[in-house]
Design an enzyme around this catalytic site. Structure first.
Site, PDB file in Angstrom:
ATOM      1  N   LYS A 142       6.042   2.666  -8.620  1.00 18.80           N
ATOM      2  CA  LYS A 142       7.135   1.558  -7.608  1.00 18.80           C
ATOM      3  C   LYS A 142       8.465   2.510  -7.863  1.00 18.80           C
ATOM      4  O   LYS A 142       8.937   3.198  -8.689  1.00 18.80           O
ATOM      5  CB  LYS A 142       7.344   0.438  -8.088  1.00 18.80           C
ATOM      6  CG  LYS A 142       8.172  -0.448  -7.450  1.00 18.80           C
ATOM      7  CD  LYS A 142       7.848  -2.021  -8.020  1.00 18.80           C
ATOM      8  CE  LYS A 142       8.901  -2.894  -7.202  1.00 18.80           C
ATOM      9  NZ  LYS A 142       8.804  -4.504  -7.983  1.00 18.80           N
ATOM     10  N   SER A 162       7.505  -8.027  -4.971  1.00 12.60           N
ATOM     11  CA  SER A 162       7.931  -6.678  -4.396  1.00 12.60           C
ATOM     12  C   SER A 162       7.498  -5.450  -4.605  1.00 12.60           C
ATOM     13  O   SER A 162       7.635  -4.415  -4.290  1.00 12.60           O
ATOM     14  CB  SER A 162       9.632  -6.739  -4.958  1.00 12.60           C
ATOM     15  OG  SER A 162       9.587  -6.306  -6.602  1.00 12.60           O
ATOM     16  N   SER A 202       6.071 -10.437  -8.710  1.00  9.99           N
ATOM     17  CA  SER A 202       5.992  -8.904  -8.018  1.00  9.99           C
ATOM     18  C   SER A 202       4.869  -8.179  -8.309  1.00  9.99           C
ATOM     19  O   SER A 202       4.371  -7.194  -7.495  1.00  9.99           O
ATOM     20  CB  SER A 202       7.055  -8.345  -8.131  1.00  9.99           C
ATOM     21  OG  SER A 202       8.368  -8.987  -7.568  1.00  9.99           O
TER      22      SER A 202
END
Length: 443
Positions: A82, A151, A175
């Protein structure tokens, strides 16, 4: 080896093929790269994916092997990361124009430990602005007009689309668990404090955690085991010792696991077909599960969690807000403004509730192996303007308990529905073993 077989391989499959000499690291990396570059034209999972970097990492590993040097437990496994996690050789922009072109000088502890065990850092995955704001353009590989969740949008989508076998995400509210549920992959968030946050985008120093996406429970156990450990750069991890997650995960439980199903006070907000799917699951488990309803007072956790996250995010972002407000979306501005108004008394009161609320769940694990609860309010919503509600994850993020989303159910429109299992603090190995048992039972 065909491209289809490469895309379907688990992380342990890839490692075993390389160890057996069936494929080189370079062959495996090039095969996945070719597929990922084409697939990402429609999925938009990656913020940064550079062929030369991936191939060179693979070549170095092959050279390492030819010299007869010892290899790590992730040798040759491509791992996507990420874009909230620093790597010295790739940008880390946090999904914000404010950090466009930002190039870290050092690896995060997560990236460093992956490299030390022979993983190939495949690329950086997309996320909403600062994990909280405007969603990225990443789509759900199951149905392209639906959100992948957030996210950790790109990380979940990359695994679901077959671009990589495993990916790293972060969770502050929901997330990891929510995008895993929406995309139909496994998402594991270990006990808070086991994995270092050094080198992560600072969002909430109290609630931020690292999580892992994969195709199998064994894969997330393998990668999580590598990441867990003490780090002097993150006080929360001090004293943490290695955990044999994969070994325990692969064992059969000594007895059939017992579960407690918790609807949570937000059950009434769930989609009707999701409720039906969970009721069918509980019926199928029969005597192995007991159903309870949490008290309405547990709803206060949502507000307590928001108080902590928004106050800490506002503290981190205060200078950026004052100096360059125009570079922030209206949504991020609003979060910062709310956070700046939170009093010290309210913030400290919320912090002081974390321990007692967390400890209140300990008694369940004297009788049950895991808590079962929905991972989301339903299947991935249509559209990309929102990543969906994280409300079903908030309680477990607040308490810091380990949790995992398993792709066991489907909605009426054949979209994935994750089943969330929650374990006792620091009993991550038992949770993974129970999760593997449940996956085998319903496979």
């Amino acid at each position: 080896m065909s491209e289809v077989s490469i895309v379907e391989l688990s992380a342990t499959d890839i490692r075993d093929r390389i160890d057996a000499g069936v494929s080189s690291c370079k062959e495996m990396a090039e095969g996945l790269l070719k597929y990922a570059k084409e697939a990402d034209k429609s999925i938009h999972a990656f913020a940064y994916l550079e062929d030369q970097s991936v191939v060179r990492q693979a070549e170095i590993l092959d050279e390492h092997r030819m010299r007869g040097a010892q290899s790590g437990s992730l040798f040759g496994i491509p791992v996507a990361i990420k874009d909230a996690i620093d790597t010295f050789d790739m940008p880390a922009e946090y999904g914000s124009v404010l950090h466009s072109g930002r190039q870290p000088r050092w690896d995060s502890t997560v990236a460093k430990r992956l490299r030390e065990q022979g993983a190939i850092l495949f690329g950086k995955t997309k996320l909403p602005e600062f994990c909280l704001g405007q969603p990225a353009d990443t789509v759900n590989p199951r149905q392209l007009e639906h959100t992948p969740g957030g996210s950790s949008s790109g990380s979940a989508a990359a695994v679901a689309a077959g671009m990589v076998p495993v990916a790293i995400g972060t969770q502050t509210v929901g997330s990891v668990i929510r995008p895993a549920s929406f995309c139909g992959v496994i998402g594991f968030k270990p006990t808070r404090g086991l994995i270092s946050r050094s080198g992560l985008q600072p969002l909430s120093k109290t609630m931020d955690q690292v999580g892992v996406f994969g195709r199998t429970v064994e894969d997330v156990a393998l990668v999580s085991e590598v990441l867990i450990g003490a780090d002097e750069q993150d006080d929360l991890t001090l004293g943490v010792l290695p955990r044999p997650l994969l070994k325990v995960c692969q064992e059969d439980p000594p007895f059939e696991p017992k579960f407690v199903f918790m609807r949570t006070p937000f059950w009434s907000q769930m989609d009707a077909d999701a409720q039906e799917a969970f009721e069918a699951l509980i019926e199928e488990l029969g005597d192995l599960v007991v159903t309870i309803d949490l008290p309405e007072s547990s709803q206060q956790v949502w507000d307590l969690h928001h108080t902590i996250v928004e106050a800490e995010f506002a503290q981190v972002m205060r200078d950026s807000y004052l100096d360059n407000k125009a570079a922030l979306s209206e949504g991020i501005q609003a979060i910062i403004e709310r956070g700046l108004k939170i009093s010290a008394v309210d913030y400290l009161t919320a912090l002081n509730r974390v321990g007692p609320i967390s400890d209140g769940f300990d008694e369940f694990f004297e009788r049950f192996d895991a808590i079962i609860t929905p991972a989301s309010l339903g299947a991935a919503p249509k559209g990309l303007s929102s990543t969906g509600s994280p409300i079903m994850s908030a309680l477990w993020s607040f308490t810091g308990m380990p949790c995992i989303s398993l792709p066991l159910l489907q909605s009426a429109n054949q979209m994935p529905l994750g089943v969330q299992l929650v374990g006792r603090h620091h009993d991550d190995a038992r949770l993974l073993r129970t999760s593997r048992w449940l996956m085998k039972r319903f496979n």
